[in-house]
Design a protein around this motif. Sequence first.
Motif, PDB file in Angstrom:
ATOM      1  N   GLY A 123       0.822  -1.212   0.000  1.00  0.00           N
ATOM      2  CA  GLY A 123       0.000   0.000   0.000  1.00  0.00           C
ATOM      3  C   GLY A 123       0.852   1.256   0.000  1.00  0.00           C
ATOM      4  O   GLY A 123       0.522   2.242  -0.666  1.00  0.00           O
ATOM      5  N   VAL A 124       1.963   1.207   0.745  1.00  0.00           N
ATOM      6  CA  VAL A 124       2.875   2.351   0.774  1.00  0.00           C
ATOM      7  C   VAL A 124       3.487   2.559  -0.611  1.00  0.00           C
ATOM      8  O   VAL A 124       3.539   3.680  -1.117  1.00  0.00           O
ATOM      9  CB  VAL A 124       3.987   2.155   1.833  1.00  0.00           C
ATOM     10  N   LEU A 125       3.920   1.462  -1.255  1.00  0.00           N
ATOM     11  CA  LEU A 125       4.511   1.571  -2.593  1.00  0.00           C
ATOM     12  C   LEU A 125       3.492   2.098  -3.593  1.00  0.00           C
ATOM     13  O   LEU A 125       3.782   3.023  -4.355  1.00  0.00           O
ATOM     14  CB  LEU A 125       5.063   0.218  -3.064  1.00  0.00           C
ATOM     15  N   ARG A 126       2.284   1.532  -3.594  1.00  0.00           N
ATOM     16  CA  ARG A 126       1.285   1.984  -4.566  1.00  0.00           C
ATOM     17  C   ARG A 126       0.887   3.434  -4.301  1.00  0.00           C
ATOM     18  O   ARG A 126       0.483   4.152  -5.192  1.00  0.00           O
ATOM     19  CB  ARG A 126       0.097   1.020  -4.628  1.00  0.00           C
ATOM     20  N   GLY A 127       1.027   3.879  -3.044  1.00  0.00           N
ATOM     21  CA  GLY A 127       0.712   5.254  -2.690  1.00  0.00           C
ATOM     22  C   GLY A 127       1.846   6.234  -2.934  1.00  0.00           C
ATOM     23  O   GLY A 127       1.719   7.413  -2.620  1.00  0.00           O
ATOM     24  N   SER A 128       2.945   5.760  -3.501  1.00  0.00           N
ATOM     25  CA  SER A 128       4.073   6.654  -3.785  1.00  0.00           C
ATOM     26  C   SER A 128       3.856   7.464  -5.061  1.00  0.00           C
ATOM     27  O   SER A 128       4.665   8.336  -5.388  1.00  0.00           O
ATOM     28  CB  SER A 128       5.384   5.861  -3.873  1.00  0.00           C
ATOM     29  N   VAL A 129       2.783   7.171  -5.782  1.00  0.00           N
ATOM     30  CA  VAL A 129       2.409   7.935  -6.977  1.00  0.00           C
ATOM     31  C   VAL A 129       0.963   8.396  -6.818  1.00  0.00           C
ATOM     32  O   VAL A 129       0.212   7.853  -6.017  1.00  0.00           O
ATOM     33  CB  VAL A 129       2.555   7.104  -8.273  1.00  0.00           C
ATOM     34  N   ARG A 130       0.579   9.396  -7.598  1.00  0.00           N
ATOM     35  CA  ARG A 130      -0.811   9.839  -7.556  1.00  0.00           C
ATOM     36  C   ARG A 130      -1.713   8.729  -8.086  1.00  0.00           C
ATOM     37  O   ARG A 130      -1.369   8.048  -9.052  1.00  0.00           O
ATOM     38  CB  ARG A 130      -1.011  11.073  -8.422  1.00  0.00           C
ATOM     39  N   PRO A 131      -2.880   8.581  -7.479  1.00  0.00           N
ATOM     40  CA  PRO A 131      -3.833   7.608  -8.021  1.00  0.00           C
ATOM     41  C   PRO A 131      -4.339   8.088  -9.377  1.00  0.00           C
ATOM     42  O   PRO A 131      -4.236   9.271  -9.703  1.00  0.00           O
ATOM     43  CB  PRO A 131      -4.952   7.583  -6.975  1.00  0.00           C
ATOM     44  N   GLY A 132      -4.888   7.158 -10.153  1.00  0.00           N
ATOM     45  CA  GLY A 132      -5.301   7.495 -11.504  1.00  0.00           C
ATOM     46  C   GLY A 132      -6.776   7.270 -11.783  1.00  0.00           C
ATOM     47  O   GLY A 132      -7.453   6.502 -11.105  1.00  0.00           O
ATOM     48  N   LEU A 133      -7.241   7.945 -12.811  1.00  0.00           N
ATOM     49  CA  LEU A 133      -8.593   7.769 -13.322  1.00  0.00           C
ATOM     50  C   LEU A 133      -8.751   6.364 -13.890  1.00  0.00           C
ATOM     51  O   LEU A 133      -9.807   5.753 -13.806  1.00  0.00           O
ATOM     52  CB  LEU A 133      -8.847   8.833 -14.390  1.00  0.00           C
ATOM     53  N   THR A 134      -7.689   5.851 -14.469  1.00  0.00           N
ATOM     54  CA  THR A 134      -7.636   4.469 -14.927  1.00  0.00           C
ATOM     55  C   THR A 134      -6.274   3.915 -14.544  1.00  0.00           C
ATOM     56  O   THR A 134      -5.362   4.674 -14.231  1.00  0.00           O
ATOM     57  CB  THR A 134      -7.857   4.351 -16.450  1.00  0.00           C
ATOM     58  N   GLY A 135      -6.157   2.599 -14.549  1.00  0.00           N
ATOM     59  CA  GLY A 135      -4.893   1.999 -14.146  1.00  0.00           C
ATOM     60  C   GLY A 135      -4.719   0.609 -14.716  1.00  0.00           C
ATOM     61  O   GLY A 135      -5.641   0.050 -15.337  1.00  0.00           O
ATOM     62  N   LEU A 136      -3.561   0.040 -14.488  1.00  0.00           N
ATOM     63  CA  LEU A 136      -3.238  -1.281 -15.022  1.00  0.00           C
ATOM     64  C   LEU A 136      -4.210  -2.348 -14.521  1.00  0.00           C
ATOM     65  O   LEU A 136      -4.660  -3.188 -15.299  1.00  0.00           O
ATOM     66  CB  LEU A 136      -1.793  -1.652 -14.669  1.00  0.00           C
ATOM     67  N   ALA A 137      -4.552  -2.324 -13.252  1.00  0.00           N
ATOM     68  CA  ALA A 137      -5.496  -3.328 -12.724  1.00  0.00           C
ATOM     69  C   ALA A 137      -6.872  -3.189 -13.371  1.00  0.00           C
ATOM     70  O   ALA A 137      -7.560  -4.183 -13.607  1.00  0.00           O
ATOM     71  CB  ALA A 137      -5.603  -3.205 -11.203  1.00  0.00           C
ATOM     72  N   GLN A 138      -7.280  -1.959 -13.683  1.00  0.00           N
ATOM     73  CA  GLN A 138      -8.601  -1.739 -14.281  1.00  0.00           C
ATOM     74  C   GLN A 138      -8.682  -2.268 -15.708  1.00  0.00           C
ATOM     75  O   GLN A 138      -9.744  -2.678 -16.138  1.00  0.00           O
ATOM     76  CB  GLN A 138      -8.957  -0.245 -14.262  1.00  0.00           C
ATOM     77  N   VAL A 139      -7.559  -2.260 -16.425  1.00  0.00           N
ATOM     78  CA  VAL A 139      -7.587  -2.753 -17.807  1.00  0.00           C
ATOM     79  C   VAL A 139      -7.145  -4.203 -17.903  1.00  0.00           C
ATOM     80  O   VAL A 139      -7.069  -4.760 -18.990  1.00  0.00           O
ATOM     81  CB  VAL A 139      -6.743  -1.859 -18.752  1.00  0.00           C
ATOM     82  N   SER A 140      -6.865  -4.824 -16.754  1.00  0.00           N
ATOM     83  CA  SER A 140      -6.424  -6.219 -16.725  1.00  0.00           C
ATOM     84  C   SER A 140      -7.460  -7.150 -16.125  1.00  0.00           C
ATOM     85  O   SER A 140      -7.173  -8.320 -15.886  1.00  0.00           O
ATOM     86  CB  SER A 140      -5.116  -6.329 -15.929  1.00  0.00           C
TER      87      SER A 140
END
Length: 186
Positions: A123-140
């Motif tokens: 969670g800390v690693l994924r929070g090191s960048v701004r969240p997105g409107l779309t993302g890799l998990a959403q298109v996978s």
Amino acid sequence: MNRAVRLQPVLALLVLVLILPMMLIVAGLVVCSLGRPVLFRQMRSGKGGTPFRMVKFRTMRELRDEAGDLLPDALRTTGVGRFLRRSRLDELPELVNVIAGDMNLVGPRPLLPETIAEMGEGGVLRGSVRPGLTGLAQVSGNTLLGRDEKLALDTWYVRNRSWWLDWRIVLRTVAVVIAGERRVGL
């Protein structure tokens, strides 16, 4: 990558202006099917765990049981809500969050702060960048994936993000909107 990040609010503003008529139609659909308010706001965890108020179109009713607890999402989501979620039109108001600098166009989806905390180091690693409107998990696969699968995709994205990867995710987002969700590899 820094220049692309700085251009995202400008791009989001241009997109918002172009799709404003469609957003007004969606708002009308929400009012007709759910009433007011049209928008759903919720605190989410941003870059570095900084909380921000995410905004999207409402897709569910506030139906509660006898004890006052919210009914399951499936019972509260209307037909219009299911359509908005499947087509991702419910996410369009998040362009305002991109303009405000709370989100990027592409990145891990913003989650509740307590959900991020449950993920530990991931969670800390994924929070090191701004969240997105779309993302890799959403298109996978998105809803077809488990929490651990999504976290693995999000952390892979953070470690490997690039301008080209973002464009691939944007193009795949268009495909998901048109064809619907399915599990796919990168």
